[in-house]
Design a protein around this motif. Structure first.
Motif, PDB file in Angstrom:
ATOM      1  N   ASP A 152       2.559   8.579  -8.063  1.00 33.67           N
ATOM      2  CA  ASP A 152       3.027   9.484  -7.005  1.00 33.67           C
ATOM      3  C   ASP A 152       4.222   8.896  -6.264  1.00 33.67           C
ATOM      4  OD1 ASP A 152       1.183  11.472  -7.523  1.00 33.67           O
ATOM      5  OD2 ASP A 152      -0.171  10.895  -5.901  1.00 33.67           O
ATOM      6  N   THR A 153       4.140   7.620  -5.936  1.00 33.55           N
ATOM      7  CA  THR A 153       5.255   6.975  -5.230  1.00 33.55           C
ATOM      8  C   THR A 153       6.522   7.035  -6.062  1.00 33.55           C
ATOM      9  OG1 THR A 153       3.720   5.487  -4.111  1.00 33.55           O
ATOM     10  CG2 THR A 153       6.041   4.832  -4.139  1.00 33.55           C
ATOM     11  N   HIS A 188       7.999  10.545  -6.087  1.00 29.74           N
ATOM     12  CA  HIS A 188       8.687  10.885  -4.839  1.00 29.74           C
ATOM     13  C   HIS A 188      10.037  10.171  -4.741  1.00 29.74           C
ATOM     14  CE1 HIS A 188       4.542  12.111  -3.587  1.00 29.74           C
ATOM     15  NE2 HIS A 188       5.259  13.175  -3.303  1.00 29.74           N
ATOM     16  N   GLU A 230       6.654  12.822   2.523  1.00 28.71           N
ATOM     17  CA  GLU A 230       5.889  12.174   1.452  1.00 28.71           C
ATOM     18  C   GLU A 230       6.386  10.756   1.208  1.00 28.71           C
ATOM     19  OE1 GLU A 230       3.111  12.958  -0.330  1.00 28.71           O
ATOM     20  OE2 GLU A 230       2.959  14.552   1.143  1.00 28.71           O
ATOM     21  N   ARG A 259       4.921   8.449   3.646  1.00 22.62           N
ATOM     22  CA  ARG A 259       3.513   8.105   3.405  1.00 22.62           C
ATOM     23  C   ARG A 259       3.402   6.874   2.512  1.00 22.62           C
ATOM     24  NH1 ARG A 259      -0.700  10.655   1.441  1.00 22.62           N
ATOM     25  NH2 ARG A 259       0.347  11.291  -0.459  1.00 22.62           N
ATOM     26  N   HIS A 260       4.406   6.647   1.670  1.00 25.67           N
ATOM     27  CA  HIS A 260       4.363   5.564   0.686  1.00 25.67           C
ATOM     28  C   HIS A 260       5.218   4.358   1.063  1.00 25.67           C
ATOM     29  CE1 HIS A 260       2.286   8.150  -2.190  1.00 25.67           C
ATOM     30  NE2 HIS A 260       3.137   9.097  -1.863  1.00 25.67           N
TER      31      HIS A 260
END
Length: 99
Positions: A55-56, A59, A81, A84-85
């Motif tokens: 996911d990271t 993004h 997003e 968040r990472h």
């Protein structure tokens, strides 16, 4: 090491998206040096259809496309997003290096 991989993914995607064979190939070499497998390196070219990224990483690659292909315009939801990472400092460093 993770931060280096993210930076190199961004820079290789930047090279591909901007049409710079030199930038793309140099950063693919750097990814190999960091131990990234060939499947992921090849998939940088078509990352939205690839399932090999975290996911990271997804993004970061989407943000790279915004920087390169959208002249820096990134949707607020994508930036949220990223936050968040990654820390604000990491996002700033990534943005500077990728641009």
């Amino acid at each position: 090491m993770v931060a280096y991989v993210l930076r190199e993914l961004g820079q290789s995607r930047c090279g591909w998206a901007a049409g710079s064979q030199f930038v793309y190939s140099q950063h693919c070499k750097s990814l190999r040096g960091l131990g990234v497998d060939e499947e992921r390196i090849d998939a940088v070219r078509y990352w939205p259809a690839a399932s090999c990224f975290s996911d990271t990483e997804r993004h970061v690659l989407a943000y790279t496309d915004c920087l390169v292909l959208q002249l820096g315009r990134a949707p607020d939801a994508l930036f949220a997003e990223l936050q968040r990472h990654l820390s604000d400092e990491a996002i700033l460093e990534f943005t500077y290096i990728t641009c």
